[in-house]
Design a protein around this motif. Structure first.
Motif, PDB file in Angstrom:
ATOM      1  N   ASP A   1     -35.292  49.567 -40.796  1.00  0.00           N
ATOM      2  CA  ASP A   1     -34.686  48.316 -40.789  1.00  0.00           C
ATOM      3  C   ASP A   1     -33.091  48.628 -40.616  1.00  0.00           C
ATOM      4  OD1 ASP A   1     -36.832  46.437 -40.755  1.00  0.00           O
ATOM      5  OD2 ASP A   1     -36.996  46.573 -42.921  1.00  0.00           O
ATOM      6  N   LYS A   2     -32.751  49.851 -41.308  1.00  0.00           N
ATOM      7  CA  LYS A   2     -31.320  49.936 -41.339  1.00  0.00           C
ATOM      8  C   LYS A   2     -30.862  50.360 -39.746  1.00  0.00           C
ATOM      9  CE  LYS A   2     -31.039  52.108 -46.058  1.00  0.00           C
ATOM     10  NZ  LYS A   2     -30.766  53.460 -46.853  1.00  0.00           N
ATOM     11  N   ALA A   3     -31.772  50.842 -39.055  1.00  0.00           N
ATOM     12  CA  ALA A   3     -31.317  51.282 -37.719  1.00  0.00           C
ATOM     13  C   ALA A   3     -31.334  49.992 -36.916  1.00  0.00           C
ATOM     14  CB  ALA A   3     -32.246  52.313 -36.974  1.00  0.00           C
ATOM     15  N   VAL A   4     -32.206  49.197 -37.024  1.00  0.00           N
ATOM     16  CA  VAL A   4     -31.897  47.722 -36.385  1.00  0.00           C
ATOM     17  C   VAL A   4     -30.971  46.966 -36.683  1.00  0.00           C
ATOM     18  CG1 VAL A   4     -33.136  45.623 -36.007  1.00  0.00           C
ATOM     19  CG2 VAL A   4     -34.553  47.993 -35.638  1.00  0.00           C
ATOM     20  N   ALA A   5     -30.602  47.119 -38.250  1.00  0.00           N
ATOM     21  CA  ALA A   5     -29.352  46.401 -38.579  1.00  0.00           C
ATOM     22  C   ALA A   5     -28.012  47.096 -38.019  1.00  0.00           C
ATOM     23  CB  ALA A   5     -29.278  46.406 -40.065  1.00  0.00           C
ATOM     24  N   MET A   6     -28.136  48.263 -37.899  1.00  0.00           N
ATOM     25  CA  MET A   6     -26.817  48.793 -37.168  1.00  0.00           C
ATOM     26  C   MET A   6     -26.909  48.676 -35.653  1.00  0.00           C
ATOM     27  SD  MET A   6     -26.684  52.358 -39.365  1.00  0.00           S
ATOM     28  CE  MET A   6     -25.364  53.113 -38.370  1.00  0.00           C
ATOM     29  N   SER A   7     -27.703  48.721 -35.166  1.00  0.00           N
ATOM     30  CA  SER A   7     -27.916  48.096 -33.692  1.00  0.00           C
ATOM     31  C   SER A   7     -28.950  47.253 -33.244  1.00  0.00           C
ATOM     32  CB  SER A   7     -28.280  49.532 -32.842  1.00  0.00           C
ATOM     33  OG  SER A   7     -27.501  50.525 -33.139  1.00  0.00           O
ATOM     34  N   PRO A   8     -28.418  45.892 -33.680  1.00  0.00           N
ATOM     35  CA  PRO A   8     -29.690  44.712 -33.516  1.00  0.00           C
ATOM     36  C   PRO A   8     -29.674  44.545 -31.911  1.00  0.00           C
ATOM     37  CG  PRO A   8     -27.497  43.937 -34.181  1.00  0.00           C
ATOM     38  CD  PRO A   8     -27.128  45.525 -34.213  1.00  0.00           C
ATOM     39  N   TYR A   9     -29.139  45.092 -30.917  1.00  0.00           N
ATOM     40  CA  TYR A   9     -29.457  44.901 -29.547  1.00  0.00           C
ATOM     41  C   TYR A   9     -30.034  45.931 -28.904  1.00  0.00           C
ATOM     42  CZ  TYR A   9     -26.335  41.021 -30.909  1.00  0.00           C
ATOM     43  OH  TYR A   9     -25.822  39.741 -31.359  1.00  0.00           O
ATOM     44  N   ASP A  10     -30.640  46.880 -29.641  1.00  0.00           N
ATOM     45  CA  ASP A  10     -31.223  47.912 -29.013  1.00  0.00           C
ATOM     46  C   ASP A  10     -32.753  47.667 -29.080  1.00  0.00           C
ATOM     47  OD1 ASP A  10     -32.554  50.353 -28.409  1.00  0.00           O
ATOM     48  OD2 ASP A  10     -30.962  51.426 -29.267  1.00  0.00           O
ATOM     49  N   HIS A  11     -33.268  47.427 -27.565  1.00  0.00           N
ATOM     50  CA  HIS A  11     -34.515  47.046 -27.420  1.00  0.00           C
ATOM     51  C   HIS A  11     -35.516  48.061 -27.881  1.00  0.00           C
ATOM     52  CE1 HIS A  11     -33.809  49.235 -23.972  1.00  0.00           C
ATOM     53  NE2 HIS A  11     -35.077  49.264 -23.760  1.00  0.00           N
ATOM     54  N   VAL A  12     -35.093  49.467 -27.830  1.00  0.00           N
ATOM     55  CA  VAL A  12     -36.062  50.620 -28.184  1.00  0.00           C
ATOM     56  C   VAL A  12     -36.311  50.569 -29.569  1.00  0.00           C
ATOM     57  CG1 VAL A  12     -36.233  53.262 -28.300  1.00  0.00           C
ATOM     58  CG2 VAL A  12     -35.391  51.714 -26.058  1.00  0.00           C
ATOM     59  N   LEU A  13     -35.259  50.319 -30.383  1.00  0.00           N
ATOM     60  CA  LEU A  13     -35.289  50.127 -31.759  1.00  0.00           C
ATOM     61  C   LEU A  13     -36.350  49.163 -32.327  1.00  0.00           C
ATOM     62  CD1 LEU A  13     -31.628  50.866 -33.059  1.00  0.00           C
ATOM     63  CD2 LEU A  13     -33.697  52.487 -33.013  1.00  0.00           C
ATOM     64  N   HIS A  14     -36.125  47.813 -31.772  1.00  0.00           N
ATOM     65  CA  HIS A  14     -37.056  46.843 -31.999  1.00  0.00           C
ATOM     66  C   HIS A  14     -38.488  47.327 -31.736  1.00  0.00           C
ATOM     67  CE1 HIS A  14     -34.345  43.939 -33.720  1.00  0.00           C
ATOM     68  NE2 HIS A  14     -33.353  44.243 -32.594  1.00  0.00           N
ATOM     69  N   GLY A  15     -38.789  48.013 -30.540  1.00  0.00           N
ATOM     70  CA  GLY A  15     -40.223  48.371 -30.122  1.00  0.00           C
ATOM     71  C   GLY A  15     -40.464  49.391 -30.943  1.00  0.00           C
ATOM     72  N   ASN A  16     -39.843  50.407 -31.276  1.00  0.00           N
ATOM     73  CA  ASN A  16     -40.237  51.306 -32.361  1.00  0.00           C
ATOM     74  C   ASN A  16     -40.594  50.749 -33.778  1.00  0.00           C
ATOM     75  OD1 ASN A  16     -39.845  53.296 -30.330  1.00  0.00           O
ATOM     76  ND2 ASN A  16     -37.919  54.193 -31.201  1.00  0.00           N
ATOM     77  N   LYS A  17     -40.060  49.757 -34.094  1.00  0.00           N
ATOM     78  CA  LYS A  17     -40.326  49.107 -35.279  1.00  0.00           C
ATOM     79  C   LYS A  17     -41.407  48.424 -35.143  1.00  0.00           C
ATOM     80  CE  LYS A  17     -38.590  45.714 -38.828  1.00  0.00           C
ATOM     81  NZ  LYS A  17     -37.619  44.622 -39.099  1.00  0.00           N
ATOM     82  N   ALA A  18     -41.841  47.842 -34.080  1.00  0.00           N
ATOM     83  CA  ALA A  18     -42.916  47.432 -33.574  1.00  0.00           C
ATOM     84  C   ALA A  18     -44.351  48.228 -33.987  1.00  0.00           C
ATOM     85  CB  ALA A  18     -42.981  46.513 -32.383  1.00  0.00           C
ATOM     86  N   GLN A  19     -43.959  49.329 -33.305  1.00  0.00           N
ATOM     87  CA  GLN A  19     -45.132  50.413 -33.273  1.00  0.00           C
ATOM     88  C   GLN A  19     -45.339  50.951 -34.693  1.00  0.00           C
ATOM     89  OE1 GLN A  19     -46.935  51.578 -30.758  1.00  0.00           O
ATOM     90  NE2 GLN A  19     -48.073  52.594 -32.639  1.00  0.00           N
TER      91      GLN A  19
END
Length: 86
Positions: A1-19
């Motif tokens: 969640d911290k990484a996504v919060a720091m880079s909310p427009y990074d599709h890869v981070l959202h995808g990795n969170k989904a995984q």
């Protein structure tokens, strides 16, 4: 969640969170992360694939089938554009 919060427009981070959420069988949350991933990068096949897996986990088979098809379509288009290379 911290990484996504720091880079909310990074599709890869959202995808990795989904995984990660898929691995934890948290399918509703995985779907939300996969949705964000494909909203940010509609031509990223992995995002659509992870979205399909979340739909499967939620027993939403028709939606899963559509997302699987879309992931394959995007992958084939990307391969055609790059001559089979990433």
């Amino acid at each position: 969640d911290k990484a996504v919060a720091m880079s909310p427009y990074d599709h890869v981070l959202h995808g990795n969170k989904a995984q990660a959420l898929l691995s934890a069988h948290r399918f509703s949350e995985a779907l939300a992360s996969a949705d964000m991933s494909v909203a940010l990068m509609p031509d990223w096949g992995k995002g659509h694939f992870r979205r399909a897996l979340a739909f499967l986990g939620l027993d939403m088979n028709a939606e899963a089938f559509g997302s699987f098809l879309l992931s394959l379509t995007v992958l084939c288009e990307n391969m055609r554009e790059t001559g089979g290379h990433r």
